[in-house]
Write a protein that holds these residues in place. Sequence first.
Motif, mmCIF file in Angstrom:
data_model
loop_
_atom_site.group_PDB
_atom_site.id
_atom_site.type_symbol
_atom_site.label_atom_id
_atom_site.label_comp_id
_atom_site.label_asym_id
_atom_site.label_seq_id
_atom_site.Cartn_x
_atom_site.Cartn_y
_atom_site.Cartn_z
ATOM 1 N N ALA A 149 -12.154 8.612 -5.771
ATOM 2 C CA ALA A 149 -13.534 8.875 -6.179
ATOM 3 C C ALA A 149 -14.467 9.067 -4.997
ATOM 4 N N ASP A 150 -14.091 8.511 -3.859
ATOM 5 C CA ASP A 150 -14.860 8.631 -2.633
ATOM 6 C C ASP A 150 -13.895 9.048 -1.529
ATOM 7 N N PRO A 151 -14.271 9.975 -0.657
ATOM 8 C CA PRO A 151 -13.341 10.412 0.384
ATOM 9 C C PRO A 151 -13.070 9.372 1.468
ATOM 10 N N ALA A 152 -13.893 8.343 1.562
ATOM 11 C CA ALA A 152 -13.750 7.375 2.652
ATOM 12 C C ALA A 152 -12.359 6.724 2.717
ATOM 13 N N PRO A 153 -11.798 6.217 1.601
ATOM 14 C CA PRO A 153 -10.456 5.633 1.687
ATOM 15 C C PRO A 153 -9.391 6.652 2.090
ATOM 16 N N ALA A 154 -9.549 7.897 1.650
ATOM 17 C CA ALA A 154 -8.588 8.938 2.008
ATOM 18 C C ALA A 154 -8.674 9.263 3.504
ATOM 19 N N LEU A 155 -9.888 9.310 4.047
ATOM 20 C CA LEU A 155 -10.059 9.555 5.475
ATOM 21 C C LEU A 155 -9.464 8.407 6.293
ATOM 22 N N LYS A 156 -9.617 7.193 5.795
ATOM 23 C CA LYS A 156 -9.025 6.028 6.457
ATOM 24 C C LYS A 156 -7.503 6.124 6.446
ATOM 25 N N PHE A 157 -6.945 6.570 5.317
ATOM 26 C CA PHE A 157 -5.501 6.778 5.180
ATOM 27 C C PHE A 157 -5.024 7.777 6.242
ATOM 28 N N PRO A 215 3.807 5.102 -2.926
ATOM 29 C CA PRO A 215 4.807 6.065 -2.444
ATOM 30 C C PRO A 215 4.221 7.077 -1.451
ATOM 31 N N CYS A 216 2.931 7.392 -1.602
ATOM 32 C CA CYS A 216 2.296 8.301 -0.648
ATOM 33 C C CYS A 216 2.264 7.689 0.749
ATOM 34 N N ARG A 217 2.008 6.405 0.802
ATOM 35 C CA ARG A 217 2.012 5.711 2.083
ATOM 36 C C ARG A 217 3.412 5.700 2.674
ATOM 37 N N ALA A 218 4.408 5.555 1.815
ATOM 38 C CA ALA A 218 5.792 5.485 2.287
ATOM 39 C C ALA A 218 6.256 6.808 2.898
ATOM 40 N N GLU A 219 5.780 7.937 2.370
ATOM 41 C CA GLU A 219 6.245 9.229 2.877
ATOM 42 C C GLU A 219 5.341 9.815 3.957
ATOM 43 N N ALA A 220 4.179 9.224 4.185
ATOM 44 C CA ALA A 220 3.195 9.822 5.093
ATOM 45 C C ALA A 220 3.764 10.077 6.484
ATOM 46 N N LYS A 221 4.450 9.100 7.037
ATOM 47 C CA LYS A 221 4.985 9.265 8.394
ATOM 48 C C LYS A 221 6.025 10.374 8.448
ATOM 49 N N ASN A 222 6.758 10.579 7.361
ATOM 50 C CA ASN A 222 7.759 11.637 7.316
ATOM 51 C C ASN A 222 7.089 13.012 7.317
ATOM 52 N N LYS A 266 -6.397 8.638 9.053
ATOM 53 C CA LYS A 266 -6.520 8.073 10.397
ATOM 54 C C LYS A 266 -5.398 7.085 10.670
ATOM 55 N N GLU A 267 -5.085 6.265 9.683
ATOM 56 C CA GLU A 267 -4.040 5.250 9.846
ATOM 57 C C GLU A 267 -2.693 5.879 10.165
ATOM 58 N N PHE A 268 -2.369 6.992 9.491
ATOM 59 C CA PHE A 268 -1.066 7.618 9.667
ATOM 60 C C PHE A 268 -1.081 8.802 10.638
ATOM 61 N N GLY A 269 -2.228 9.085 11.215
ATOM 62 C CA GLY A 269 -2.308 10.164 12.190
ATOM 63 C C GLY A 269 -2.033 11.530 11.601
#
Length: 207
Positions: A131-139, A101-108, A141-144
Amino acid sequence: MSACRAFRRPVPRRRTTLPAVFAAVAAMALTACGSGENPKSGGQTQFVQGAGGVSVVNDKSARQSAPGLDGKTLEGKALDLGKEYKGKIVVLNVWGSWCSPCRAEAKNLVTVAGDYKSKGVEFVGLNTRDADPAPALKFEKEFGVPYPSFYDSAGELLLRFPKGSLNPQFIPSTVFIDRDGKIAARAIKALSEEELRKTLDPLVAEK
Protein backbone atom coordinates in the motif's frame (compact mmCIF):
# COMPACT_ATOMS: atom_id res chain seq x y z
CA MET A 1 8.82 -23.31 -1.67
CA SER A 2 5.28 -22.07 -1.60
CA ALA A 3 4.03 -19.02 -3.42
CA CYS A 4 1.72 -16.50 -1.80
CA ARG A 5 -1.81 -15.42 -2.61
CA ALA A 6 -1.82 -12.36 -4.77
CA PHE A 7 -4.82 -10.16 -4.15
CA ARG A 8 -6.55 -10.89 -0.85
CA ARG A 9 -6.09 -12.55 2.46
CA PRO A 10 -7.31 -16.13 2.92
CA VAL A 11 -10.96 -16.62 3.83
CA PRO A 12 -11.61 -19.68 6.03
CA ARG A 13 -13.42 -22.57 4.31
CA ARG A 14 -13.80 -20.67 1.07
CA ARG A 15 -11.84 -20.78 -2.12
CA THR A 16 -9.78 -17.66 -2.71
CA THR A 17 -11.44 -15.19 -5.08
CA LEU A 18 -10.55 -11.76 -6.34
CA PRO A 19 -11.78 -8.66 -4.54
CA ALA A 20 -14.64 -6.71 -6.06
CA VAL A 21 -12.36 -4.40 -7.99
CA PHE A 22 -11.15 -7.39 -10.00
CA ALA A 23 -14.53 -9.07 -10.50
CA ALA A 24 -14.46 -8.44 -14.23
CA VAL A 25 -11.35 -10.56 -14.53
CA ALA A 26 -12.27 -13.47 -12.31
CA ALA A 27 -10.41 -15.77 -14.65
CA MET A 28 -7.26 -14.56 -12.97
CA ALA A 29 -8.45 -15.67 -9.53
CA LEU A 30 -5.45 -16.89 -7.60
CA THR A 31 -5.48 -20.05 -5.59
CA ALA A 32 -3.98 -20.66 -2.17
CA CYS A 33 -0.27 -20.57 -1.43
CA GLY A 34 1.42 -22.71 -3.99
CA SER A 35 1.32 -26.37 -4.65
CA GLY A 36 3.85 -25.95 -7.45
CA GLU A 37 1.35 -27.22 -9.99
CA ASN A 38 0.46 -25.32 -13.16
CA PRO A 39 -3.06 -24.40 -14.21
CA LYS A 40 -4.35 -25.89 -17.43
CA SER A 41 -3.54 -23.96 -20.56
CA GLY A 42 -6.29 -21.91 -22.15
CA GLY A 43 -7.06 -20.65 -25.64
CA GLN A 44 -4.32 -21.37 -28.16
CA THR A 45 -1.43 -21.28 -25.70
CA GLN A 46 0.86 -24.26 -26.21
CA PHE A 47 3.29 -24.71 -23.38
CA VAL A 48 5.06 -27.52 -21.63
CA GLN A 49 3.84 -27.84 -18.06
CA GLY A 50 7.18 -28.25 -16.38
CA ALA A 51 7.73 -29.81 -13.00
CA GLY A 52 7.97 -27.53 -10.01
CA GLY A 53 5.85 -24.67 -11.26
CA VAL A 54 7.79 -23.62 -14.39
CA SER A 55 6.06 -23.66 -17.79
CA VAL A 56 7.88 -23.08 -21.08
CA VAL A 57 6.73 -22.34 -24.64
CA ASN A 58 9.40 -24.03 -26.75
CA ASP A 59 7.71 -23.26 -30.07
CA LYS A 60 8.38 -19.59 -30.80
CA SER A 61 5.40 -19.38 -33.15
CA ALA A 62 3.07 -20.43 -30.31
CA ARG A 63 4.14 -17.72 -27.91
CA GLN A 64 1.72 -14.94 -27.07
CA SER A 65 2.71 -11.29 -27.00
CA ALA A 66 3.40 -9.81 -23.61
CA PRO A 67 1.05 -6.95 -22.75
CA GLY A 68 2.22 -3.38 -22.83
CA LEU A 69 3.45 -2.53 -19.36
CA ASP A 70 4.08 1.07 -18.47
CA GLY A 71 3.78 3.13 -15.33
CA LYS A 72 5.79 4.45 -12.41
CA THR A 73 8.61 2.73 -10.56
CA LEU A 74 8.90 2.55 -6.79
CA GLU A 75 11.04 5.68 -7.04
CA GLY A 76 8.33 7.49 -9.03
CA LYS A 77 10.13 7.37 -12.38
CA ALA A 78 8.33 6.58 -15.65
CA LEU A 79 8.99 3.12 -17.08
CA ASP A 80 7.76 1.66 -20.38
CA LEU A 81 8.82 -1.95 -20.75
CA GLY A 82 8.21 -2.21 -24.50
CA LYS A 83 10.12 0.94 -25.39
CA GLU A 84 13.02 0.81 -22.97
CA TYR A 85 13.76 -2.91 -23.33
CA LYS A 86 12.86 -3.51 -26.96
CA GLY A 87 14.96 -6.34 -28.41
CA LYS A 88 16.02 -7.51 -24.95
CA ILE A 89 15.11 -10.65 -23.05
CA VAL A 90 13.13 -9.47 -20.02
CA VAL A 91 12.67 -11.30 -16.74
CA LEU A 92 9.62 -9.80 -15.02
CA ASN A 93 9.40 -10.77 -11.35
CA VAL A 94 6.16 -10.15 -9.46
CA TRP A 95 6.82 -9.59 -5.77
CA GLY A 96 5.78 -7.94 -2.53
CA SER A 97 7.81 -6.85 0.46
CA TRP A 98 5.43 -8.79 2.74
CA CYS A 99 6.02 -12.08 0.86
CA SER A 100 8.39 -14.57 2.51
CA PRO A 101 9.13 -16.57 -0.69
CA CYS A 102 9.99 -13.27 -2.39
CA ARG A 103 12.64 -12.66 0.23
CA ALA A 104 13.96 -16.18 -0.26
CA GLU A 105 14.48 -15.73 -4.02
CA ALA A 106 15.66 -12.11 -4.00
CA LYS A 107 19.37 -12.89 -3.76
CA ASN A 108 19.05 -15.38 -6.63
CA LEU A 109 17.40 -12.80 -8.87
CA VAL A 110 20.04 -10.20 -8.04
CA THR A 111 22.92 -12.59 -8.77
CA VAL A 112 21.54 -13.85 -12.07
CA ALA A 113 20.55 -10.35 -13.17
CA GLY A 114 24.18 -9.31 -12.83
CA ASP A 115 25.52 -12.39 -14.58
CA TYR A 116 23.18 -12.12 -17.59
CA LYS A 117 23.08 -8.37 -18.22
CA SER A 118 25.96 -8.62 -20.70
CA LYS A 119 23.97 -11.32 -22.53
CA GLY A 120 21.12 -8.96 -23.37
CA VAL A 121 18.91 -9.91 -20.41
CA GLU A 122 17.17 -7.26 -18.33
CA PHE A 123 15.40 -7.88 -15.03
CA VAL A 124 12.39 -5.80 -13.99
CA GLY A 125 10.30 -6.14 -10.85
CA LEU A 126 6.57 -5.64 -10.47
CA ASN A 127 5.76 -4.80 -6.88
CA THR A 128 2.15 -5.41 -5.88
CA ARG A 129 -0.05 -5.18 -2.78
CA ASP A 130 2.33 -2.84 -0.97
CA ALA A 131 0.00 0.00 0.00
CA ASP A 132 3.00 2.26 0.52
CA PRO A 133 6.24 2.07 -1.48
CA ALA A 134 8.43 2.57 1.60
CA PRO A 135 8.57 -1.12 2.67
CA ALA A 136 9.27 -2.16 -0.92
CA LEU A 137 12.11 0.37 -1.22
CA LYS A 138 13.53 -0.96 2.06
CA PHE A 139 13.32 -4.50 0.64
CA GLU A 140 15.26 -3.45 -2.48
CA LYS A 141 17.93 -1.74 -0.39
CA GLU A 142 18.27 -4.75 1.91
CA PHE A 143 18.87 -7.15 -0.98
CA GLY A 144 20.78 -4.76 -3.22
CA VAL A 145 18.29 -5.00 -6.08
CA PRO A 146 19.94 -3.21 -9.04
CA TYR A 147 16.98 -3.17 -11.43
CA PRO A 148 13.75 -1.10 -11.38
CA SER A 149 10.35 -2.27 -10.19
CA PHE A 150 6.94 -1.08 -11.27
CA TYR A 151 4.84 0.09 -8.34
CA ASP A 152 1.50 -1.65 -8.94
CA SER A 153 -0.19 -1.72 -5.55
CA ALA A 154 -3.68 -2.35 -6.99
CA GLY A 155 -2.57 -5.05 -9.44
CA GLU A 156 -3.66 -3.09 -12.52
CA LEU A 157 -0.62 -4.09 -14.59
CA LEU A 158 -1.14 -7.75 -13.72
CA LEU A 159 -4.60 -7.58 -15.21
CA ARG A 160 -3.19 -6.63 -18.61
CA PHE A 161 -1.99 -10.19 -19.17
CA PRO A 162 -4.49 -11.92 -21.50
CA LYS A 163 -6.60 -14.84 -20.40
CA GLY A 164 -5.06 -18.14 -21.44
CA SER A 165 -1.53 -16.75 -21.53
CA LEU A 166 1.26 -17.62 -19.15
CA ASN A 167 0.08 -14.86 -16.84
CA PRO A 168 1.32 -14.32 -13.29
CA GLN A 169 -0.96 -16.24 -10.93
CA PHE A 170 0.92 -16.24 -7.65
CA ILE A 171 3.26 -14.03 -5.72
CA PRO A 172 6.03 -14.54 -6.47
CA SER A 173 5.68 -15.23 -10.18
CA THR A 174 8.31 -14.69 -12.85
CA VAL A 175 7.55 -14.16 -16.54
CA PHE A 176 10.28 -14.59 -19.16
CA ILE A 177 9.79 -12.44 -22.28
CA ASP A 178 11.86 -13.17 -25.39
CA ARG A 179 13.57 -10.67 -27.68
CA ASP A 180 10.43 -10.39 -29.81
CA GLY A 181 8.28 -9.36 -26.86
CA LYS A 182 6.60 -12.76 -26.55
CA ILE A 183 6.00 -14.72 -23.34
CA ALA A 184 8.41 -17.65 -23.45
CA ALA A 185 8.10 -19.02 -19.93
CA ARG A 186 6.52 -18.48 -16.53
CA ALA A 187 7.37 -19.63 -13.04
CA ILE A 188 4.77 -19.61 -10.29
CA LYS A 189 7.09 -20.05 -7.34
CA ALA A 190 10.30 -18.70 -5.87
CA LEU A 191 13.19 -19.58 -8.16
CA SER A 192 16.69 -20.81 -7.44
CA GLU A 193 19.72 -19.59 -9.37
CA GLU A 194 19.82 -22.93 -11.17
CA GLU A 195 16.20 -22.63 -12.27
CA LEU A 196 16.69 -19.08 -13.49
CA ARG A 197 19.74 -20.04 -15.53
CA LYS A 198 18.09 -23.17 -16.90
CA THR A 199 15.18 -21.08 -18.19
CA LEU A 200 17.29 -18.22 -19.51
CA ASP A 201 20.03 -20.13 -21.33
CA PRO A 202 17.79 -21.40 -24.19
CA LEU A 203 16.36 -17.89 -24.66
CA VAL A 204 19.83 -16.37 -24.82
CA ALA A 205 20.80 -18.98 -27.42
CA GLU A 206 17.80 -18.22 -29.65
CA LYS A 207 18.46 -16.42 -32.92
